[in-house]
Design a protein around this motif. Sequence first.
Motif, PDB file in Angstrom:
ATOM      1  N   VAL A  79      -4.934  13.715  -1.273  1.00 14.35           N
ATOM      2  CA  VAL A  79      -3.868  13.183  -0.408  1.00 14.35           C
ATOM      3  C   VAL A  79      -4.426  12.770   0.945  1.00 14.35           C
ATOM      4  N   HIS A  80      -5.343  13.529   1.498  1.00 11.91           N
ATOM      5  CA  HIS A  80      -5.896  13.206   2.823  1.00 11.91           C
ATOM      6  C   HIS A  80      -6.875  12.047   2.780  1.00 11.91           C
ATOM      7  N   MET A  81      -7.281  11.576   1.607  1.00 10.36           N
ATOM      8  CA  MET A  81      -8.180  10.423   1.492  1.00 10.36           C
ATOM      9  C   MET A  81      -7.397   9.108   1.514  1.00 10.36           C
ATOM     10  N   GLN A  82      -6.143   9.123   1.347  1.00 12.44           N
ATOM     11  CA  GLN A  82      -5.374   7.898   1.221  1.00 12.44           C
ATOM     12  C   GLN A  82      -5.189   7.219   2.582  1.00 12.44           C
ATOM     13  N   PRO A  83      -4.830   5.941   2.549  1.00  8.01           N
ATOM     14  CA  PRO A  83      -4.645   5.212   3.799  1.00  8.01           C
ATOM     15  C   PRO A  83      -3.545   5.804   4.678  1.00  8.01           C
ATOM     16  N   PHE A  84      -2.509   6.382   4.043  1.00  9.11           N
ATOM     17  CA  PHE A  84      -1.416   6.992   4.800  1.00  9.11           C
ATOM     18  C   PHE A  84      -1.345   8.462   4.407  1.00  9.11           C
ATOM     19  N   PRO A  85      -2.149   9.309   5.051  1.00  8.93           N
ATOM     20  CA  PRO A  85      -2.152  10.723   4.680  1.00  8.93           C
ATOM     21  C   PRO A  85      -0.744  11.319   4.743  1.00  8.93           C
ATOM     22  N   GLY A  86      -0.440  12.123   3.768  1.00 15.80           N
ATOM     23  CA  GLY A  86       0.879  12.727   3.718  1.00 15.80           C
ATOM     24  C   GLY A  86       0.779  14.160   3.249  1.00 15.80           C
ATOM     25  N   ALA A  87       1.906  14.753   3.026  1.00 17.54           N
ATOM     26  CA  ALA A  87       1.938  16.147   2.559  1.00 17.54           C
ATOM     27  C   ALA A  87       2.630  16.168   1.208  1.00 17.54           C
ATOM     28  N   LEU A  88       2.192  17.119   0.382  1.00 20.59           N
ATOM     29  CA  LEU A  88       2.811  17.274  -0.939  1.00 20.59           C
ATOM     30  C   LEU A  88       4.073  18.081  -0.857  1.00 20.59           C
ATOM     31  N   VAL A 122       0.836  -1.205   0.000  1.00 22.17           N
ATOM     32  CA  VAL A 122       0.000   0.000   0.000  1.00 22.17           C
ATOM     33  C   VAL A 122       0.870   1.254   0.000  1.00 22.17           C
ATOM     34  N   ARG A 123       1.967   1.236   0.734  1.00 19.63           N
ATOM     35  CA  ARG A 123       2.865   2.406   0.728  1.00 19.63           C
ATOM     36  C   ARG A 123       3.488   2.617  -0.644  1.00 19.63           C
ATOM     37  N   GLY A 124       3.815   1.524  -1.320  1.00 20.35           N
ATOM     38  CA  GLY A 124       4.332   1.642  -2.679  1.00 20.35           C
ATOM     39  C   GLY A 124       3.291   2.265  -3.600  1.00 20.35           C
ATOM     40  N   GLU A 125       2.048   1.830  -3.443  1.00 24.85           N
ATOM     41  CA  GLU A 125       0.964   2.412  -4.250  1.00 24.85           C
ATOM     42  C   GLU A 125       0.736   3.867  -3.853  1.00 24.85           C
ATOM     43  N   ASP A 126       0.899   4.159  -2.565  1.00 24.13           N
ATOM     44  CA  ASP A 126       0.735   5.532  -2.077  1.00 24.13           C
ATOM     45  C   ASP A 126       1.751   6.458  -2.758  1.00 24.13           C
ATOM     46  N   LEU A 155       0.927   9.704  -5.081  1.00 22.63           N
ATOM     47  CA  LEU A 155       1.512  11.025  -4.825  1.00 22.63           C
ATOM     48  C   LEU A 155       2.250  11.547  -6.054  1.00 22.63           C
ATOM     49  N   SER A 156       2.973  10.649  -6.727  1.00 21.79           N
ATOM     50  CA  SER A 156       3.666  11.060  -7.959  1.00 21.79           C
ATOM     51  C   SER A 156       2.663  11.476  -9.026  1.00 21.79           C
ATOM     52  N   LEU A 157       1.584  10.755  -9.148  1.00 21.13           N
ATOM     53  CA  LEU A 157       0.542  11.088 -10.127  1.00 21.13           C
ATOM     54  C   LEU A 157      -0.108  12.431  -9.790  1.00 21.13           C
ATOM     55  N   ILE A 158      -0.350  12.674  -8.517  1.00 25.65           N
ATOM     56  CA  ILE A 158      -0.948  13.949  -8.103  1.00 25.65           C
ATOM     57  C   ILE A 158       0.004  15.098  -8.448  1.00 25.65           C
ATOM     58  N   GLN A 159       1.293  14.920  -8.168  1.00 25.71           N
ATOM     59  CA  GLN A 159       2.280  15.952  -8.512  1.00 25.71           C
ATOM     60  C   GLN A 159       2.283  16.225 -10.021  1.00 25.71           C
ATOM     61  N   LEU A 160       2.193  15.154 -10.802  1.00 25.95           N
ATOM     62  CA  LEU A 160       2.152  15.294 -12.255  1.00 25.95           C
ATOM     63  C   LEU A 160       0.902  16.057 -12.703  1.00 25.95           C
ATOM     64  N   LEU A 161      -0.248  15.729 -12.096  1.00 26.95           N
ATOM     65  CA  LEU A 161      -1.496  16.419 -12.447  1.00 26.95           C
ATOM     66  C   LEU A 161      -1.438  17.900 -12.062  1.00 26.95           C
ATOM     67  N   ILE A 162      -0.792  18.215 -10.925  1.00 24.96           N
ATOM     68  CA  ILE A 162      -0.648  19.624 -10.510  1.00 24.96           C
ATOM     69  C   ILE A 162       0.269  20.352 -11.504  1.00 24.96           C
ATOM     70  N   SER A 163       1.382  19.693 -11.854  1.00 22.03           N
ATOM     71  CA  SER A 163       2.340  20.352 -12.757  1.00 22.03           C
ATOM     72  C   SER A 163       1.738  20.596 -14.147  1.00 22.03           C
ATOM     73  N   THR A 197      -5.919  21.506  -8.978  1.00 20.92           N
ATOM     74  CA  THR A 197      -5.301  22.562  -8.162  1.00 20.92           C
ATOM     75  C   THR A 197      -4.642  21.932  -6.942  1.00 20.92           C
ATOM     76  N   LYS A 198      -3.837  22.758  -6.220  1.00 19.58           N
ATOM     77  CA  LYS A 198      -3.184  22.266  -5.004  1.00 19.58           C
ATOM     78  C   LYS A 198      -4.228  21.918  -3.935  1.00 19.58           C
ATOM     79  N   GLN A 199      -5.308  22.673  -3.873  1.00 24.72           N
ATOM     80  CA  GLN A 199      -6.360  22.389  -2.891  1.00 24.72           C
ATOM     81  C   GLN A 199      -7.012  21.019  -3.202  1.00 24.72           C
ATOM     82  N   GLU A 200      -7.277  20.758  -4.477  1.00 23.73           N
ATOM     83  CA  GLU A 200      -7.853  19.464  -4.863  1.00 23.73           C
ATOM     84  C   GLU A 200      -6.864  18.335  -4.567  1.00 23.73           C
ATOM     85  N   ALA A 201      -5.597  18.617  -4.795  1.00 25.72           N
ATOM     86  CA  ALA A 201      -4.571  17.627  -4.497  1.00 25.72           C
ATOM     87  C   ALA A 201      -4.535  17.320  -3.003  1.00 25.72           C
TER      88      ALA A 201
END
Length: 118
Positions: free
Chosen positions: A109-118, A80-84, A88-96, A101-105
């Motif tokens: 990010v907060h919906m995932q099993p291991f919430p993290g920060a961008l 799951v962490r590998g998928e996480d 995150l990489s896909l979200i960064q790509l979509l933002i770039s 938007t960063k807010q949508e990202a």
Amino acid sequence: MENGKTNGEPTISDVLEAINEFSTNVDKRFDTLETRVTTIEETMVTKDDLKMEFGKLRSDMIDYIADQNMNLRGDIIQVVRGEDKKVLSLIQLLISKSVITKQEAQVIVHMQPFPGAL
């Protein structure tokens, strides 16, 4: 009375001899039976022995299952962490690429099993 047979009937001596022979045979059979019972008692398993052995087996089995469960849990978390990281990489790509938007990202990010920060 005499020591010999009278009127074809056995004498007291005949009866005592028959009883003695019978008791000797019964004693031999009891000795054999006692030996067999002793052998059985020495080799048989008691109810307490079975309870103790089953308790040990149960404990060993519970420990084994707990270990396997922890190993499986660790493997799942690793996958799951590998998928996480991929998400995150896909979200960064979509933002770039200005697809989200960063807010949508942040919401994603907060919906995932291991919430993290961008």
